[in-house]
Design a protein around this motif. Sequence first.
Motif, PDB file in Angstrom:
ATOM      1  N   LEU A 274       0.667  -1.261  -0.122  1.00 43.79           N
ATOM      2  CA  LEU A 274      -0.001   0.044  -0.041  1.00 43.79           C
ATOM      3  C   LEU A 274       0.847   1.170   0.067  1.00 43.79           C
ATOM      4  CD1 LEU A 274      -3.080   0.814   0.787  1.00 43.79           C
ATOM      5  CD2 LEU A 274      -2.209   1.545   2.734  1.00 43.79           C
ATOM      6  N   MET A 275       0.531   2.156  -0.718  1.00 47.89           N
ATOM      7  CA  MET A 275       1.206   3.475  -0.676  1.00 47.89           C
ATOM      8  C   MET A 275       0.261   4.390   0.340  1.00 47.89           C
ATOM      9  SD  MET A 275       2.091   5.319  -4.092  1.00 47.89           S
ATOM     10  CE  MET A 275       2.115   4.046  -5.565  1.00 47.89           C
ATOM     11  N   SER A 276       1.054   4.995   1.008  1.00 43.30           N
ATOM     12  CA  SER A 276       0.327   6.115   2.019  1.00 43.30           C
ATOM     13  C   SER A 276       1.301   7.172   2.125  1.00 43.30           C
ATOM     14  CB  SER A 276       0.162   5.371   3.430  1.00 43.30           C
ATOM     15  OG  SER A 276       1.551   4.987   3.723  1.00 43.30           O
ATOM     16  N   HIS A 277       0.454   8.254   2.716  1.00 39.99           N
ATOM     17  CA  HIS A 277       1.171   9.708   2.691  1.00 39.99           C
ATOM     18  C   HIS A 277       1.455  10.045   4.305  1.00 39.99           C
ATOM     19  CE1 HIS A 277       1.016  14.102   2.863  1.00 39.99           C
ATOM     20  NE2 HIS A 277       1.451  13.961   1.589  1.00 39.99           N
ATOM     21  N   VAL A 278       2.597  10.601   4.237  1.00 36.36           N
ATOM     22  CA  VAL A 278       2.987  11.054   5.803  1.00 36.36           C
ATOM     23  C   VAL A 278       3.315  12.600   5.720  1.00 36.36           C
ATOM     24  CG1 VAL A 278       4.825  10.695   7.419  1.00 36.36           C
ATOM     25  CG2 VAL A 278       4.084   8.902   6.162  1.00 36.36           C
ATOM     26  N   PHE A 279       2.415  13.186   6.655  1.00 37.81           N
ATOM     27  CA  PHE A 279       2.860  14.649   6.833  1.00 37.81           C
ATOM     28  C   PHE A 279       3.895  14.688   8.107  1.00 37.81           C
ATOM     29  CE2 PHE A 279      -1.283  16.112   5.060  1.00 37.81           C
ATOM     30  CZ  PHE A 279      -0.629  16.988   4.180  1.00 37.81           C
ATOM     31  N   ILE A 280       4.776  15.785   7.966  1.00 37.05           N
ATOM     32  CA  ILE A 280       5.779  15.702   9.153  1.00 37.05           C
ATOM     33  C   ILE A 280       6.032  17.013   9.529  1.00 37.05           C
ATOM     34  CG2 ILE A 280       8.434  15.357   9.706  1.00 37.05           C
ATOM     35  CD1 ILE A 280       8.349  13.526   6.854  1.00 37.05           C
ATOM     36  N   TRP A 281       5.492  17.226  10.960  1.00 32.34           N
ATOM     37  CA  TRP A 281       5.706  18.528  11.584  1.00 32.34           C
ATOM     38  C   TRP A 281       6.881  18.487  12.349  1.00 32.34           C
ATOM     39  CZ3 TRP A 281       0.999  17.386  15.314  1.00 32.34           C
ATOM     40  CH2 TRP A 281      -0.221  17.552  14.613  1.00 32.34           C
ATOM     41  N   GLU A 282       7.632  19.503  11.981  1.00 32.13           N
ATOM     42  CA  GLU A 282       8.807  20.094  12.884  1.00 32.13           C
ATOM     43  C   GLU A 282       8.300  20.962  14.158  1.00 32.13           C
ATOM     44  OE1 GLU A 282      12.015  22.295  10.973  1.00 32.13           O
ATOM     45  OE2 GLU A 282      13.504  21.148  12.054  1.00 32.13           O
ATOM     46  N   VAL A 283       7.923  20.252  15.365  1.00 28.45           N
ATOM     47  CA  VAL A 283       7.421  21.033  16.296  1.00 28.45           C
ATOM     48  C   VAL A 283       8.516  21.572  17.113  1.00 28.45           C
ATOM     49  CG1 VAL A 283       5.576  20.780  18.246  1.00 28.45           C
ATOM     50  CG2 VAL A 283       5.402  19.294  16.391  1.00 28.45           C
ATOM     51  N   LEU A 284       8.927  22.556  16.987  1.00 26.64           N
ATOM     52  CA  LEU A 284       9.698  23.522  17.676  1.00 26.64           C
ATOM     53  C   LEU A 284       9.908  23.472  19.063  1.00 26.64           C
ATOM     54  CD1 LEU A 284      10.333  26.372  14.769  1.00 26.64           C
ATOM     55  CD2 LEU A 284      11.771  24.160  15.085  1.00 26.64           C
ATOM     56  N   HIS A 285       8.833  23.738  19.647  1.00 27.98           N
ATOM     57  CA  HIS A 285       8.827  23.824  21.151  1.00 27.98           C
ATOM     58  C   HIS A 285       8.929  22.517  21.860  1.00 27.98           C
ATOM     59  CE1 HIS A 285       4.400  23.025  21.007  1.00 27.98           C
ATOM     60  NE2 HIS A 285       4.520  22.738  22.157  1.00 27.98           N
ATOM     61  N   MET A 286       8.524  21.596  21.193  1.00 22.52           N
ATOM     62  CA  MET A 286       8.738  20.040  21.717  1.00 22.52           C
ATOM     63  C   MET A 286      10.084  19.253  21.308  1.00 22.52           C
ATOM     64  SD  MET A 286       5.152  18.327  21.096  1.00 22.52           S
ATOM     65  CE  MET A 286       3.324  18.844  21.692  1.00 22.52           C
ATOM     66  N   GLY A 287      10.870  20.017  20.322  1.00 19.13           N
ATOM     67  CA  GLY A 287      12.242  19.799  20.015  1.00 19.13           C
ATOM     68  C   GLY A 287      12.081  18.378  19.241  1.00 19.13           C
ATOM     69  N   ARG A 288      10.947  18.317  18.467  1.00 19.42           N
ATOM     70  CA  ARG A 288      10.920  16.769  17.970  1.00 19.42           C
ATOM     71  C   ARG A 288      10.081  16.738  16.556  1.00 19.42           C
ATOM     72  NH1 ARG A 288       7.038  14.705  22.836  1.00 19.42           N
ATOM     73  NH2 ARG A 288       5.533  13.807  21.767  1.00 19.42           N
ATOM     74  N   LEU A 289      10.221  15.748  15.582  1.00 18.79           N
ATOM     75  CA  LEU A 289       9.522  15.582  14.674  1.00 18.79           C
ATOM     76  C   LEU A 289       8.252  14.821  15.115  1.00 18.79           C
ATOM     77  CD1 LEU A 289      12.151  14.794  11.884  1.00 18.79           C
ATOM     78  CD2 LEU A 289      10.756  17.205  12.401  1.00 18.79           C
ATOM     79  N   ILE A 290       7.091  15.005  14.416  1.00 10.91           N
ATOM     80  CA  ILE A 290       5.712  14.085  14.464  1.00 10.91           C
ATOM     81  C   ILE A 290       5.446  13.704  12.875  1.00 10.91           C
ATOM     82  CG2 ILE A 290       3.571  14.216  15.530  1.00 10.91           C
ATOM     83  CD1 ILE A 290       5.020  14.544  17.758  1.00 10.91           C
ATOM     84  N   PHE A 291       5.210  12.625  13.012  1.00 11.59           N
ATOM     85  CA  PHE A 291       4.829  12.032  11.740  1.00 11.59           C
ATOM     86  C   PHE A 291       3.276  11.590  12.021  1.00 11.59           C
ATOM     87  CE2 PHE A 291       9.012  11.307   9.613  1.00 11.59           C
ATOM     88  CZ  PHE A 291       9.876  11.250  11.013  1.00 11.59           C
ATOM     89  N   VAL A 292       2.378  12.415  10.827  1.00 12.47           N
ATOM     90  CA  VAL A 292       0.874  12.294  10.829  1.00 12.47           C
ATOM     91  C   VAL A 292       0.713  11.474   9.664  1.00 12.47           C
ATOM     92  CG1 VAL A 292      -1.477  13.271  11.050  1.00 12.47           C
ATOM     93  CG2 VAL A 292       0.632  14.285  12.114  1.00 12.47           C
ATOM     94  N   SER A 293      -0.136  10.237   9.660  1.00 13.06           N
ATOM     95  CA  SER A 293      -0.614   9.539   8.400  1.00 13.06           C
ATOM     96  C   SER A 293      -1.989   8.703   8.857  1.00 13.06           C
ATOM     97  CB  SER A 293       0.534   8.343   8.375  1.00 13.06           C
ATOM     98  OG  SER A 293       0.258   7.946   6.996  1.00 13.06           O
ATOM     99  N   ASP A 294      -2.776   8.435   7.923  1.00 13.88           N
ATOM    100  CA  ASP A 294      -2.625   8.913   6.529  1.00 13.88           C
ATOM    101  C   ASP A 294      -3.715  10.014   6.388  1.00 13.88           C
ATOM    102  OD1 ASP A 294      -2.897   9.500   3.752  1.00 13.88           O
ATOM    103  OD2 ASP A 294      -2.763   7.553   3.219  1.00 13.88           O
ATOM    104  N   ALA A 295      -3.284  11.304   5.939  1.00 14.12           N
ATOM    105  CA  ALA A 295      -3.874  12.589   6.105  1.00 14.12           C
ATOM    106  C   ALA A 295      -4.339  12.893   4.597  1.00 14.12           C
ATOM    107  CB  ALA A 295      -3.334  13.535   6.784  1.00 14.12           C
ATOM    108  N   ALA A 296      -3.701  12.046   3.406  1.00 11.52           N
ATOM    109  CA  ALA A 296      -4.114  12.646   2.154  1.00 11.52           C
ATOM    110  C   ALA A 296      -4.389  11.657   1.133  1.00 11.52           C
ATOM    111  CB  ALA A 296      -2.603  13.473   1.772  1.00 11.52           C
ATOM    112  N   LEU A 297      -4.074  10.529   1.545  1.00 13.13           N
ATOM    113  CA  LEU A 297      -4.446   9.745   0.439  1.00 13.13           C
ATOM    114  C   LEU A 297      -5.561   8.407   0.407  1.00 13.13           C
ATOM    115  CD1 LEU A 297      -3.166   8.766  -2.256  1.00 13.13           C
ATOM    116  CD2 LEU A 297      -1.502   7.236  -1.277  1.00 13.13           C
ATOM    117  N   ASN A 298      -5.334   7.653   1.609  1.00 15.16           N
ATOM    118  CA  ASN A 298      -6.155   6.664   1.879  1.00 15.16           C
ATOM    119  C   ASN A 298      -7.212   6.837   2.593  1.00 15.16           C
ATOM    120  OD1 ASN A 298      -5.039   3.870   0.830  1.00 15.16           O
ATOM    121  ND2 ASN A 298      -3.177   4.997   2.076  1.00 15.16           N
ATOM    122  N   MET A 299      -8.406   7.101   2.135  1.00 13.88           N
ATOM    123  CA  MET A 299      -9.792   7.758   2.701  1.00 13.88           C
ATOM    124  C   MET A 299     -10.176   7.100   3.951  1.00 13.88           C
ATOM    125  SD  MET A 299     -12.098   9.594  -0.345  1.00 13.88           S
ATOM    126  CE  MET A 299     -12.676   8.040  -1.153  1.00 13.88           C
TER     127      MET A 299
END
Lengths: 296, 296
Positions: free
Chosen positions: B113-138
């Motif tokens: 399966l192909m899926s989409h991942v959004f990546i936030w660079e959350v500066l005040h938390m000092g970390r990256l957060i990966f959000v899926s699937d917010a764009a491809l699989n309904m």
Amino acid sequence: MLQQTASKRQKVALASAADTTALSALVKAHEAGLADYVLFGQEREIASVAEAAGLKIDRKAIREVKGEKEACGAAVEAVRKGEADTLMKGRVYTRVYLRAVLDREKGLRGRGLMSHVFIWEVLHMGRLIFVSDAALNMYPDVEQKAAIVENAVKAAKAFGLAEPKVALLAAVENVNPKMPATIDAAIITQMARRKQVAQGAIVDGPLALDNALSEEAARVKGIESPVAGRADVLVVPDINCGNMLAKAYPFLVPGGEMAGILVGAAKPVIITSRADSEKSKLYSIAAAAFVWRAGA
Amino acid sequence: MLQQTASKRQKVALASAADTTALSALVKAHEAGLADYVLFGQEREIASVAEAAGLKIDRKAIREVKGEKEACGAAVEAVRKGEADTLMKGRVYTRVYLRAVLDREKGLRGRGLMSHVFIWEVLHMGRLIFVSDAALNMYPDVEQKAAIVENAVKAAKAFGLAEPKVALLAAVENVNPKMPATIDAAIITQMARRKQVAQGAIVDGPLALDNALSEEAARVKGIESPVAGRADVLVVPDINCGNMLAKAYPFLVPGGEMAGILVGAAKPVIITSRADSEKSKLYSIAAAAFVWRAGA
């Protein structure tokens, strides 16, 4: 949010009052001239929580009740009988609290659907955003969504917005027959144009979050809408969307605070999460004061 | 996010390149030593967009193709044949772009399966957060959600996270048989414990957003979980939830930027929205470089 509510004083009934942040928020609201209070629970526990938090409480305001369920029932009864104006949640599970609120005979049901509204104070946008329903109605159908829109518009008007702009949110801004949220949004938009719902408000959807909040995003996507980019009220497809969206604000924005209230009940009802900050609970008391004064 | 990718240079194929923000992001990525490029579209249009934006582009990198659909097809073909490493979206509707990517014969499908991942660079938390699937699989079913978890974990690992923590989000943290998102979360959590999915990651759900991101919120609610409060990856129930949650970040957090990539394709594929900022598109190019280097 706080300043404007000090003129008229609501009496808040705190159900199961031995809760540090709720009690502390309520005592601070009292000291700010925003609310009087009556506390339901066990005096010994409430006094001990107050002492540990360094709060000066009025012992005469305590109504001795054993048990969380019983404290909720007694607090609801006090509000129903007019001995208090607003109900507030203390140290009790939401489902226990709601059971007392929703009781068909002894509860605080209004005439129509009850729904929940989260209120963000988005400082960098200089405006309030109302998100509904992110806490009570799980998977509303079109009719329930229309009632949710009505209730959210009432809440927004209670805060002084003359003609709230309502965005019916989905993942996309086109109507896609495979995506029920976009279909419901189209239906409710047309109902609003026929003045079947939310008179005195401007309703449009489906809109995605970016084009609901940002005029630039709406412009780039070529969306013509009186709501796009200027939404005051965000109506979500279901409780999962709403809960994540609403909670994103205080957890992603440092210092971002939100309030939570029930609308459509016979009297204002505050529901906050156990994990909410004291400031968020204080904001909720202020929000309830707006709703109470407006009789919404 | 940008610094670490400069060591190895990917070649990005920009499909329908006459897009101001995409072209500008790609030229800046090039100037930062992050990427080479090849531009698909009409030379006259691309040159005119570049001139209006004050961008110096290499005319020899333009492949003359008429039509947006045709430009997507040619860019996909170049990536499939290895003439470029990464596909990027220019001025074209997502559905047209995706049709070229998903084409069973000429597209860039991977094995699963192909899926989409959004990546936030959350500066005040000092970390990256990966959000899926917010764009491809309904509306993914359990099996598709498991694949979405796999893909998101791959993406997080490509960014150097040794053992990503995955929160399966819902509106509540209890399993409620009336709420399908909580059931799916319970199932996938147990599948992960049986090592059926996402080996090398820690998976837990249902979690609500507050207890996924905040240890304090998890503590107040008494949630015992190796993921609660420390989630790197947020897996959402459906595209509505995901889209609203992912977009909340850049629109609510001043200066908040996010990247967007497809995972599970044969080669890295960048999907950004027309309304995304230049910086967000630059971040997406950097994200694709991570994925490309890791071969994820």
